[in-house]
Design a protein around this motif. Structure first.
Motif, mmCIF file in Angstrom:
data_model
loop_
_atom_site.group_PDB
_atom_site.id
_atom_site.type_symbol
_atom_site.label_atom_id
_atom_site.label_comp_id
_atom_site.label_asym_id
_atom_site.label_seq_id
_atom_site.Cartn_x
_atom_site.Cartn_y
_atom_site.Cartn_z
ATOM 1 N N GLY A 30 -4.265 18.737 2.340
ATOM 2 C CA GLY A 30 -3.649 19.723 1.507
ATOM 3 C C GLY A 30 -3.156 19.134 0.229
ATOM 4 N N GLY A 31 -2.458 19.857 -0.507
ATOM 5 C CA GLY A 31 -2.024 19.369 -1.811
ATOM 6 C C GLY A 31 -0.604 19.756 -2.031
ATOM 7 N N GLY A 32 -0.362 20.488 -3.037
ATOM 8 C CA GLY A 32 1.019 20.750 -3.376
ATOM 9 C C GLY A 32 1.360 19.700 -4.390
ATOM 10 N N ASN A 33 1.963 20.124 -5.416
ATOM 11 C CA ASN A 33 2.106 19.228 -6.535
ATOM 12 C C ASN A 33 3.508 18.709 -6.624
ATOM 13 O OD1 ASN A 33 1.085 17.954 -8.676
ATOM 14 N ND2 ASN A 33 1.368 19.642 -10.103
ATOM 15 N N SER B 204 5.309 22.441 8.342
ATOM 16 C CA SER B 204 4.966 22.183 6.935
ATOM 17 C C SER B 204 3.453 22.181 6.731
ATOM 18 C CB SER B 204 5.562 20.850 6.480
ATOM 19 O OG SER B 204 4.849 19.760 7.019
ATOM 20 N N PHE B 205 2.754 21.706 7.732
ATOM 21 C CA PHE B 205 1.289 21.688 7.674
ATOM 22 C C PHE B 205 0.764 23.125 7.570
ATOM 23 C CE2 PHE B 205 -2.784 21.718 9.990
ATOM 24 C CZ PHE B 205 -3.477 20.707 9.344
ATOM 25 N N ALA C 211 0.827 -1.203 0.000
ATOM 26 C CA ALA C 211 0.000 0.000 0.000
ATOM 27 C C ALA C 211 0.862 1.255 0.000
ATOM 28 C CB ALA C 211 -0.898 0.007 1.238
ATOM 29 N N ILE C 212 0.293 2.322 -0.561
ATOM 30 C CA ILE C 212 0.953 3.632 -0.517
ATOM 31 C C ILE C 212 0.024 4.610 0.183
ATOM 32 C CG2 ILE C 212 1.923 5.551 -1.853
ATOM 33 C CD1 ILE C 212 2.469 3.646 -4.144
ATOM 34 N N VAL C 213 0.564 5.356 1.148
ATOM 35 C CA VAL C 213 -0.195 6.412 1.823
ATOM 36 C C VAL C 213 0.442 7.744 1.448
ATOM 37 C CG1 VAL C 213 -0.897 7.395 4.043
ATOM 38 C CG2 VAL C 213 -0.780 4.904 3.768
ATOM 39 N N PHE C 214 -0.325 8.607 0.794
ATOM 40 C CA PHE C 214 0.192 9.928 0.427
ATOM 41 C C PHE C 214 -0.147 10.943 1.508
ATOM 42 C CE2 PHE C 214 -0.062 8.064 -3.843
ATOM 43 C CZ PHE C 214 1.188 8.424 -4.331
ATOM 44 N N GLY C 215 0.839 11.730 1.910
ATOM 45 C CA GLY C 215 0.601 12.836 2.823
ATOM 46 C C GLY C 215 0.747 14.144 2.063
ATOM 47 N N VAL C 216 0.388 15.249 2.723
ATOM 48 C CA VAL C 216 0.360 16.509 1.990
ATOM 49 C C VAL C 216 1.719 17.193 1.856
ATOM 50 C CG1 VAL C 216 -2.060 16.981 2.436
ATOM 51 C CG2 VAL C 216 -0.346 17.806 4.045
ATOM 52 N N THR C 217 2.624 16.921 2.780
ATOM 53 C CA THR C 217 3.961 17.510 2.667
ATOM 54 C C THR C 217 4.994 16.448 3.033
ATOM 55 O OG1 THR C 217 4.159 18.170 4.979
ATOM 56 C CG2 THR C 217 3.113 19.767 3.495
ATOM 57 N N SER D 101 5.535 18.155 -0.944
ATOM 58 C CA SER D 101 5.405 18.249 -1.162
ATOM 59 C C SER D 101 6.100 19.303 -1.697
ATOM 60 C CB SER D 101 5.106 17.450 -1.029
ATOM 61 O OG SER D 101 4.624 16.841 -1.117
ATOM 62 N N ARG D 102 5.165 18.797 -1.244
ATOM 63 C CA ARG D 102 6.330 19.545 -0.927
ATOM 64 C C ARG D 102 6.003 20.446 0.237
ATOM 65 N NH1 ARG D 102 6.233 22.979 -6.392
ATOM 66 N NH2 ARG D 102 4.007 23.138 -6.343
ATOM 67 N N ASP D 103 7.017 20.680 1.005
ATOM 68 C CA ASP D 103 6.818 21.620 2.085
ATOM 69 C C ASP D 103 6.971 23.007 1.509
ATOM 70 O OD1 ASP D 103 6.367 19.679 3.830
ATOM 71 O OD2 ASP D 103 8.475 19.396 4.289
#
Ligand SMILES: Nc1ncnc2c1ncn2[C@@H]1O[C@H](COP(=O)(O)OP(=O)(O)OP(=O)(O)O)[C@@H](O)[C@H]1O
Length: 558
Positions: A553-556, A432-433, A275-281, A523-525
């Motif tokens: 959050g996002g951040g590309n 970063s959040f 599994a992969i868990v994506f976080g925002v930063t 994300s980037r932070d």
């Protein structure tokens, strides 16, 4: 053929004999590619010629890499005017280092049957020794170069490097929509200025699973008017794979993030899961990884984001590719393009910055005809994303109530694990959040002001991360985030002996508290310019603790 979702027959590669170089066909057989995927078929059979400019859209994990490499490799191998030795014929630009390496590897596989006429494929990306790679590039015969924009620009600042592109035949933008977005477009334009002009006749190819309208407005940077526009996606169908069911789990508040994630993973994962868990930063990802490494899962934990050295990133990428099971916490360094075989679950914690980012992350599962599941974990306030993106087939998770209520059972093990984590890891995550939300334009849809953001971050730090007080923040960092004067910060001052920054005075480490009750263990932070926790001295704690409600959050980026 599992690639075809409509059940129709796929065309065998053998049918391309006479049209596609026999040595490439042999390599495809060795690779086990017997039939064409829809995007390969459309490109190889419907493009006016293998040299035509094109914009191609096809769903994630359906073989776009071979679809762009095959025509240009065929052209290189069969051109009446062979590429002069030492010159670059094909340039592929990719948004991330990991993806550049993956594309180069597939290129090497496709050119593996050329015998003595082997084509060299080189890579150029940051985080590696530039001098060594550049001298290999200058002294070798790099017929193909796969590069990230930053390092490529760097290379092209040297005139002898520019000369190696004088005979370029094809320029490919993989993940074209992101390459033509504001973050990368300026780089791409600068690179184009240093390459021969479009009038020299080189082919432009743009590929992606997502092609928002704004991309079409700028593709003329690389494609000539009248370019072929091909897509395997019906306008009426969802942009994600039908065989990847997608669910949302809505939790009450941001402070529930860690317990609910533990509950969700406990509910979803088996000892064989990958599994992969994506976080925002990146720093939120580091925190998740630290947390779940404290015995919250029996799976091997992997961590991948831009704050790690390139060596570690490359090793982790390779390890996770070959792992049969494992739990990867990642930022968007692997959000697009990366092909990790047999990932059966993708979880996104928090808001993606847009629907494209959501689609690409989901696309890390269900690849090459396999099945998978995708789940997005949002707070109540963030659930606007679901309503705002109705074309995405995201359903409520049938077990939402249980997952949310079971979060309580994980609270003690999460708290104990949080106490074992270094405060600097939490400080960086907190910072970063804040930076993520402050810089994302998300406050408006969340109906939140800046003071509310700080309150929310403080609640997450103290109730979610179990920090004794809001982690210290330097005034300078707060200012860069545009949060100067906002109440609720625990201000820190710079001090200390080093020239690059200073030592941190951190709150005294807390002794791990015994868990009241063992839970079922599972994300980037944008504006965090250097690893936080350096250069700060705690001065004053201030709390402002109304219970807020949002995570994510996002951040590309990375
Ligand atoms: N014709 C084929 N037969 C069998 N497997 C294939 C074929 N073409 C590609 N694959 C495999 O499918 C997987 C996905 O391919 P690829 O990474 O090129 O997808 P993609 O469309 O570029 O994905 P993304 O949109 O995420 O960038 C890879 O593991 C690749 O080896």
């Amino acid at each position: 053929m599992p690639f075809l979702e409509d059940g129709s027959d796929a065309q065998p590669y053998a049918s391309m004999a006479g049209n596609l170089d026999a040595r490439l066909l042999k390599a495809l057989r060795v690779m086990g590619f017997e039939t064409m995927t829809p995007v390969q078929q459309i490109v190889l059979t419907q493009l006016p010629s293998f040299q035509s400019d094109c914009l191609v859209q096809a769903k994630t994990g359906t073989g776009k890499t071979a679809a762009f490499l095959l025509p240009c490799l065929h052209t290189l191998l069969n051109s009446p005017t062979p590429l002069p030795n030492g010159q670059v014929g094909v340039l592929v630009i990719s948004p991330t280092r990991e993806l550049a390496l993956q594309i180069a590897k597939e290129c090497d596989q496709l050119t593996s049957q050329l015998g003595r006429n082997k084509l060299e494929c080189h890579v150029a990306f940051g985080g590696t020794a530039k001098a060594t790679n550049l001298s290999k590039f200058m002294n070798g015969s790099p017929s193909i170069l796969v590069a990230t924009p930053g390092r490529l620009k760097d290379y092209l600042s040297e005139s002898q490097v520019v000369r190696k592109f004088a005979n370029i035949r094809t320029l490919i933008l993989d993940e074209a929509d992101t390459m033509l977005e504001s973050g990368f477009l300026a780089d791409v334009k600068e690179i184009l200025k240093l390459l021969p002009p479009k009038s020299a006749g080189w082919q432009g190819m743009c590929f992606s699973a997502t092609v928002p309208a704004k991309t079409r407005e700028v593709v003329d940077n690389v494609l000539a008017p009248g370019y072929a526009s091909l897509s395997t996606i019906d306008k009426a169908e969802p942009p994600t794979l039908e065989r990847v069911p997608q669910y949302h789990v809505i939790m009450p508040s941001v402070t529930d993030t860690f317990n609910t994630l533990a509950s969700l993973l406990n509910h979803e994962l088996t000892p064989d899961s990958k599994a992969i868990v994506f976080g925002v930063t990146a720093n939120m990802v580091a925190l998740y990884s630290n947390l779940f490494s404290q015995g919250l899962t029996s799976l091997r934990v992997f961590e991948l984001h831009s704050r790690l050295s390139q060596n570690v990133r490359t090793r982790t990428t390779n390890d996770f590719k070959t792992a049969s099971s494992g739990l990867m916490f990642a930022s968007d360094v692997i959000g697009r393009g990366m092909d990790f075989p047999n990932v059966d679950l993708v979880v996104q914690v928090g808001l993606p910055s847009n629907s494209e980012q959501y689609i690409h992350r989901v696309g890390r599962t269900g690849r090459a005809g396999n099945t998978g599941r995708a789940i997005i974990l949002l707070t109540q306030a963030e659930s606007f994303f679901i309503n705002a993106n109705r074309r995405l087939p995201i359903q409520p998770h049938a077990q939402t109530a249980k997952i949310v209520s079971d979060a309580v059972a994980h609270a003690s093990s999460v708290e104990r694990a949080m106490h074992a984590i270094d405060e600097t890891v939490k400080q960086r995550a907190y910072s970063s959040f804040l930076g993520f939300f402050a810089g994302s334009g998300l406050l408006k849809p969340l109906r939140m002001d800046k003071a509310g953001l700080v309150r929310m971050a403080n609640e997450m730090a103290m109730q979610g991360m179990h920090c004794p007080e809001p982690p210290p923040m330097e005034k300078k960092t707060i200012g860069k985030m545009g949060l100067k004067g906002v109440p609720g910060f625990n201000y820190a001052t710079v001090g200390g002996p080093t020239s690059t920054g200073a030592q941190t005075a951190r709150p005294p480490p807390r002794r791990p508290r015994p868990a009241a009750k063992e839970g079922p263990d599972a994300s980037r932070d944008l504006l965090n310019p250097k690893p936080a926790g350096t250069g700060v001295v705690k001065k004053k704690a201030s709390r402002n603790g109304r219970r807020g409600g949002h995570a994510g959050g996002g951040g590309n980026g990375e």
